[in-house]
Design a protein around this motif. Structure first.
Motif, mmCIF file in Angstrom:
data_model
loop_
_atom_site.group_PDB
_atom_site.id
_atom_site.type_symbol
_atom_site.label_atom_id
_atom_site.label_comp_id
_atom_site.label_asym_id
_atom_site.label_seq_id
_atom_site.Cartn_x
_atom_site.Cartn_y
_atom_site.Cartn_z
ATOM 1 N N VAL A 16 1.464 14.025 -12.637
ATOM 2 C CA VAL A 16 2.221 12.853 -12.207
ATOM 3 C C VAL A 16 3.504 13.286 -11.517
ATOM 4 N N VAL A 17 3.714 12.747 -10.333
ATOM 5 C CA VAL A 17 4.963 12.933 -9.592
ATOM 6 C C VAL A 17 5.728 11.626 -9.779
ATOM 7 N N GLU A 18 6.768 11.686 -10.602
ATOM 8 C CA GLU A 18 7.538 10.479 -10.891
ATOM 9 C C GLU A 18 8.587 10.278 -9.805
ATOM 10 N N VAL A 19 8.549 9.106 -9.182
ATOM 11 C CA VAL A 19 9.485 8.764 -8.110
ATOM 12 C C VAL A 19 10.255 7.511 -8.536
ATOM 13 N N PRO A 20 11.352 7.176 -7.847
ATOM 14 C CA PRO A 20 12.208 6.082 -8.320
ATOM 15 C C PRO A 20 11.558 4.701 -8.408
ATOM 16 N N ASP A 21 10.675 4.360 -7.462
ATOM 17 C CA ASP A 21 10.171 2.987 -7.416
ATOM 18 C C ASP A 21 8.868 2.907 -6.630
ATOM 19 N N GLY A 22 8.332 1.683 -6.522
ATOM 20 C CA GLY A 22 7.072 1.482 -5.815
ATOM 21 C C GLY A 22 7.127 1.876 -4.352
ATOM 22 N N VAL A 47 2.570 8.804 -0.922
ATOM 23 C CA VAL A 47 1.144 8.805 -0.600
ATOM 24 C C VAL A 47 0.932 8.803 0.910
ATOM 25 N N GLU A 48 1.683 7.992 1.620
ATOM 26 C CA GLU A 48 1.536 7.916 3.072
ATOM 27 C C GLU A 48 1.791 9.272 3.723
ATOM 28 N N SER A 49 2.772 10.003 3.236
ATOM 29 C CA SER A 49 3.121 11.305 3.814
ATOM 30 C C SER A 49 2.173 12.422 3.388
ATOM 31 N N GLY A 50 1.356 12.164 2.371
ATOM 32 C CA GLY A 50 0.458 13.194 1.867
ATOM 33 C C GLY A 50 1.078 14.041 0.775
ATOM 34 N N ALA A 51 2.317 13.743 0.392
ATOM 35 C CA ALA A 51 2.972 14.488 -0.686
ATOM 36 C C ALA A 51 2.265 14.234 -2.023
ATOM 37 N N ALA A 52 1.568 13.101 -2.139
ATOM 38 C CA ALA A 52 0.760 12.782 -3.321
ATOM 39 C C ALA A 52 -0.630 12.396 -2.842
ATOM 40 N N ASP A 53 -1.631 12.778 -3.613
ATOM 41 C CA ASP A 53 -3.021 12.463 -3.266
ATOM 42 C C ASP A 53 -3.353 11.004 -3.547
ATOM 43 N N LEU A 54 -2.777 10.487 -4.631
ATOM 44 C CA LEU A 54 -2.991 9.110 -5.055
ATOM 45 C C LEU A 54 -1.676 8.534 -5.546
ATOM 46 N N GLY A 55 -1.609 7.230 -5.660
ATOM 47 C CA GLY A 55 -0.450 6.564 -6.237
ATOM 48 C C GLY A 55 -0.875 5.252 -6.851
ATOM 49 N N ILE A 56 -0.021 4.700 -7.695
ATOM 50 C CA ILE A 56 -0.287 3.402 -8.309
ATOM 51 C C ILE A 56 0.866 2.473 -7.966
ATOM 52 N N VAL A 57 0.526 1.346 -7.331
ATOM 53 C CA VAL A 57 1.504 0.347 -6.909
ATOM 54 C C VAL A 57 0.903 -1.038 -7.102
ATOM 55 N N THR A 58 1.679 -2.070 -6.800
ATOM 56 C CA THR A 58 1.123 -3.419 -6.812
ATOM 57 C C THR A 58 0.336 -3.628 -5.521
ATOM 58 N N ALA A 59 -0.665 -4.499 -5.598
ATOM 59 C CA ALA A 59 -1.489 -4.789 -4.422
ATOM 60 C C ALA A 59 -0.639 -5.342 -3.287
ATOM 61 N N SER A 60 0.369 -6.143 -3.631
ATOM 62 C CA SER A 60 1.231 -6.720 -2.593
ATOM 63 C C SER A 60 2.021 -5.633 -1.874
ATOM 64 N N ASP A 61 2.514 -4.636 -2.596
ATOM 65 C CA ASP A 61 3.226 -3.537 -1.943
ATOM 66 C C ASP A 61 2.281 -2.690 -1.092
ATOM 67 N N ALA A 62 1.062 -2.474 -1.569
ATOM 68 C CA ALA A 62 0.101 -1.647 -0.836
ATOM 69 C C ALA A 62 -0.179 -2.226 0.547
ATOM 70 N N ARG A 63 -0.102 -3.537 0.678
ATOM 71 C CA ARG A 63 -0.396 -4.188 1.960
ATOM 72 C C ARG A 63 0.725 -4.028 2.988
ATOM 73 N N THR A 64 1.876 -3.521 2.546
ATOM 74 C CA THR A 64 3.017 -3.429 3.459
ATOM 75 C C THR A 64 3.056 -2.133 4.262
ATOM 76 N N VAL A 65 2.213 -1.169 3.915
ATOM 77 C CA VAL A 65 2.252 0.138 4.568
ATOM 78 C C VAL A 65 0.872 0.472 5.141
ATOM 79 N N PRO A 66 0.742 0.501 6.463
ATOM 80 C CA PRO A 66 -0.572 0.769 7.052
ATOM 81 C C PRO A 66 -1.084 2.187 6.805
ATOM 82 N N GLY A 67 -0.207 3.104 6.415
ATOM 83 C CA GLY A 67 -0.603 4.493 6.186
ATOM 84 C C GLY A 67 -1.241 4.752 4.835
ATOM 85 N N VAL A 68 -1.437 3.699 4.025
ATOM 86 C CA VAL A 68 -2.122 3.855 2.735
ATOM 87 C C VAL A 68 -3.268 2.859 2.664
#
Length: 159
Positions: free
Chosen positions: A69-75, A82-103
């Motif tokens: 686990v790579v612990e970061v400050p927030d969603g 995840v978008e940058s490839g620094a993490a292979d996977l991440g866990i966020v809310t579905a609403s946040d996931a829709r805001t970034v086209p790179g994930v």
């Protein structure tokens, strides 16, 4: 008439970089060796991090993944990792996931795996209240509002 109510609920999802061909069919796959880094928001400072840890514990994979686990400050930071490839996977809310086209969403986590993510509506009564409050409150329970919430990645919770 009840004035305060749960208006919508959030959902947790697992995300991966959009350019990768990852897809998951079960939560247990998160623990596979091919995923070296899992971005999760800080569990104490960020509610989404707390929900993510609850979910991983519910599925009994926390022990298998906590070392990755790579612990970061927030969603938002999870999304960037995840978008940058620094993490292979991440866990966020579905609403946040829709805001970034790179994930992209690769798995939805069950609502029963964590405390409810609830958003409440409550009008505040005072002498200078706008006459627009009642029509606005009615709009919040409309089919149009329901469609907007679903489009944004939320689950409408009103009748």
């Amino acid at each position: 008439q009840q004035s305060t109510y749960v208006w919508m609920r959030g959902r947790l999802v697992v995300i991966a970089p959009a350019q990768r061909g990852e897809s998951l069919t079960s939560v247990q796959q998160i623990a596979e060796d091919r995923f070296r880094r899992l971005a999760v928001a800080h569990a104490v400072r960020s509610p989404v991090g707390n929900y993510a840890r609850q979910s991983l514990t519910f599925y009994r994979i926390w022990d298998a993944v906590h070392g990755r686990v790579v612990e970061v400050p927030d969603g938002k930071s999870v999304l960037k990792s995840v978008e940058s490839g620094a993490a292979d996977l991440g866990i966020v809310t579905a609403s946040d996931a829709r805001t970034v086209p790179g994930v992209k969403v690769v798995l939805e986590l069950s609502e029963e795996s964590h405390e409810p993510i609830e958003y409440f509506v409550s009008p505040v009564a005072h002498s200078g209240a706008s006459p627009a409050v009642r029509p606005f409150m009615n709009f919040l329970k409309s089919n149009e509002a329901r469609k907007l919430l679903v489009k944004a990645g939320f689950v409408p919770a009103f009748p």
